[in-house]
Structure formats: structure tokens, C-alpha cells
Design a protein around this motif. Structure first.
Motif, mmCIF file in Angstrom:
data_model
loop_
_atom_site.group_PDB
_atom_site.id
_atom_site.type_symbol
_atom_site.label_atom_id
_atom_site.label_comp_id
_atom_site.label_asym_id
_atom_site.label_seq_id
_atom_site.Cartn_x
_atom_site.Cartn_y
_atom_site.Cartn_z
ATOM 1 N N LYS A 82 0.810 -1.219 0.000
ATOM 2 C CA LYS A 82 0.000 0.000 0.000
ATOM 3 C C LYS A 82 0.846 1.274 0.000
ATOM 4 O O LYS A 82 0.320 2.360 -0.199
ATOM 5 N N SER A 83 2.154 1.141 0.241
ATOM 6 C CA SER A 83 3.008 2.320 0.397
ATOM 7 C C SER A 83 3.074 3.177 -0.853
ATOM 8 O O SER A 83 3.145 4.391 -0.775
ATOM 9 N N LYS A 84 3.070 2.550 -1.999
ATOM 10 C CA LYS A 84 3.009 3.254 -3.284
ATOM 11 C C LYS A 84 2.690 2.226 -4.352
ATOM 12 O O LYS A 84 2.678 1.030 -4.082
ATOM 13 N N ARG A 85 2.462 2.688 -5.556
ATOM 14 C CA ARG A 85 2.128 1.773 -6.646
ATOM 15 C C ARG A 85 3.313 0.844 -6.913
ATOM 16 O O ARG A 85 4.434 1.287 -7.109
ATOM 17 N N SER A 86 3.032 -0.457 -6.943
ATOM 18 C CA SER A 86 4.084 -1.445 -7.119
ATOM 19 C C SER A 86 4.669 -1.414 -8.527
ATOM 20 O O SER A 86 3.935 -1.560 -9.510
ATOM 21 N N PRO A 87 5.986 -1.256 -8.645
ATOM 22 C CA PRO A 87 6.607 -1.277 -9.974
ATOM 23 C C PRO A 87 6.672 -2.694 -10.566
ATOM 24 O O PRO A 87 6.954 -2.853 -11.744
ATOM 25 N N ILE A 88 6.388 -3.709 -9.755
ATOM 26 C CA ILE A 88 6.407 -5.091 -10.239
ATOM 27 C C ILE A 88 4.989 -5.637 -10.401
ATOM 28 O O ILE A 88 4.796 -6.788 -10.783
ATOM 29 N N GLY A 89 3.994 -4.811 -10.113
ATOM 30 C CA GLY A 89 2.603 -5.255 -10.179
ATOM 31 C C GLY A 89 2.268 -6.087 -8.951
ATOM 32 O O GLY A 89 3.131 -6.392 -8.128
ATOM 33 N N TYR A 90 1.003 -6.454 -8.840
ATOM 34 C CA TYR A 90 0.576 -7.218 -7.668
ATOM 35 C C TYR A 90 0.439 -8.700 -7.978
ATOM 36 O O TYR A 90 0.376 -9.523 -7.076
ATOM 37 N N GLU A 91 0.458 -9.039 -9.268
ATOM 38 C CA GLU A 91 0.446 -10.437 -9.649
ATOM 39 C C GLU A 91 1.711 -11.131 -9.127
ATOM 40 O O GLU A 91 1.680 -12.296 -8.745
ATOM 41 N N ALA A 92 2.817 -10.399 -9.075
ATOM 42 C CA ALA A 92 4.066 -10.944 -8.527
ATOM 43 C C ALA A 92 3.884 -11.329 -7.058
ATOM 44 O O ALA A 92 4.410 -12.357 -6.605
#
Length: 186
Positions: A82-92
Motif C-alpha cells: 500500500k506504500s506506493k504503486r508497485s513497480p512489479i505489479g501485484y500479480e508478482a
């Protein structure tokens, strides 16, 4: 380069001294040093190492994902996501948690994934009911039939034709593959 290595070695000696020699750091790569910092609760230190050694965002996110999973810090993982938008996506997150045996925790990250892949991700997590609801929401009848029953070796109780009807998902005749290995009379 040699200066970077010397800087890393000095930092690792400092980390070992701060830990009273109880945690070994010397000889680790930058990635492993960051990971060890996270697994031993020194997250702020890990972030400083990340910036000092210019570790790319994606790599840092993977390191932290793996480290927090290793220590079973699922609250920390949730806060990190939740800290910021994941650069690896959430599927990872979902894939790694499932692979590590934490399907229940993985399911909590599925809603953050691309809507087209959510049903499949819920299936990977063993969350058949949520997969079916996702299919209903997307109006995907073909995939709904696919998620109709878990594999025969799955421990999760399967969705029955009546549970699909109760969800308002499926009102037609029951496809034969929904009842494989069971009585075909519904």
C-alpha cells in the motif's frame, strides 16, 4: 567497481558490529545485504542501502517481497504493497505467495491485479467462490465453467451447481464436467 565493493564491505562490518556479531553480513551481495536487513527487522537500513547503492525500484520490491514472505510478515507486506504503486505489479505478490504456500494471504492481493486475470489468480489461490464471483462480475460464462470445480485432488470444497444458482451466476442445465466423479443426477 572497487570503491563500491570497499564501501559495501565497510557497511557490512558496521552492520555486524551493530548486531553484536550475532548476524553475519560480510561477503553478501548488495541484494542479500538488503534482504538480511529486512529479515532481521532493519527495514530503514535496507532502504538506505538501496539508495546508497542505487538499487533499481523493481529489484528492491522483489527483494522486499521475498524477505517479508520469508519472515511471514504479512502485515508488513500489506503495508509495503500500500506504500506506493508497485513497480512489479501485484500479480508478482500473488504468484510468490502461492508458490511459497501462503494462498490465503495471496488472495488478498488479487483485487489489486488486472481485472482480466483475477479469476485465474483466485483459482491459483484456491478461492473458487471468489473466482466464480469475479467471472459473474465480468460476465465471463466460458471462464465460469472453467472455475466450476477445483481439481479432484484439491482440498477446497467445490462449488456445486446449487451454489452457483444461489450466487445468481448460473441458471441453466448443469454441465457434465461440474459433476465429474460424482453422481450425474442433480
Amino acid at each position: 567497481n572497487m570503491n563500491e565493493y570497499a564501501k559495501l564491505l565497510a557497511l557490512q562490518k558496521l552492520l555486524e558490529d551493530e548486531a553484536g556479531g550475532k548476524i553475519s553480513f560480510v561477503g553478501l551481495s548488495v541484494n542479500d545485504t538488503i534482504r538480511r536487513c529486512i529479515t532481521t527487522g532493519h527495514v530503514k537500513r535496507a532502504e538506505n542501502i538501496r539508495s546508497d547503492f542505487r538499487v533499481p525500484d523493481k529489484r528492491f520490491w522483489y527483494i522486499k517481497l521475498y524477505a517479508l514472505t520469508e519472515t511471514k510478515d504479512f502485515e508488513g507486506l500489506e503495508a509495503f504493497a500500500k506504500s506506493k504503486r508497485s513497480p512489479i505489479g501485484y500479480e508478482a505478490f500473488v504468484n510468490h505467495l502461492v508458490k511459497s504456500g501462503y494462498s490465503k494471504q495471496a488472495a488478498s492481493f488479487v483485487p489489486r491485479c488486472d481485472s482480466k486475470s483475477r479469476a485465474d489468480l483466485y483459482v491459483r489461490c484456491g478461492e473458487w467462490r471468489l473466482a466464480a464471483l469475479e467471472c459473474k462480475e465480468r460476465g465471463d460464462r466460458a471462464k465460469l465453467e472453467y472455475v466450476g470445480l477445483p481439481p479432484l485432488d484439491q482440498e477446497t470444497p467445490s462449488l456445486t451447481p446449487s451454489s452457483f444458482s444461489s450466487l445468481g451466476i448460473y441458471g441453466g442445465p448443469v454441465p457434465i464436467h461440474w459433476v465429474r466423479g460424482r453422481s450425474t443426477k442433480c
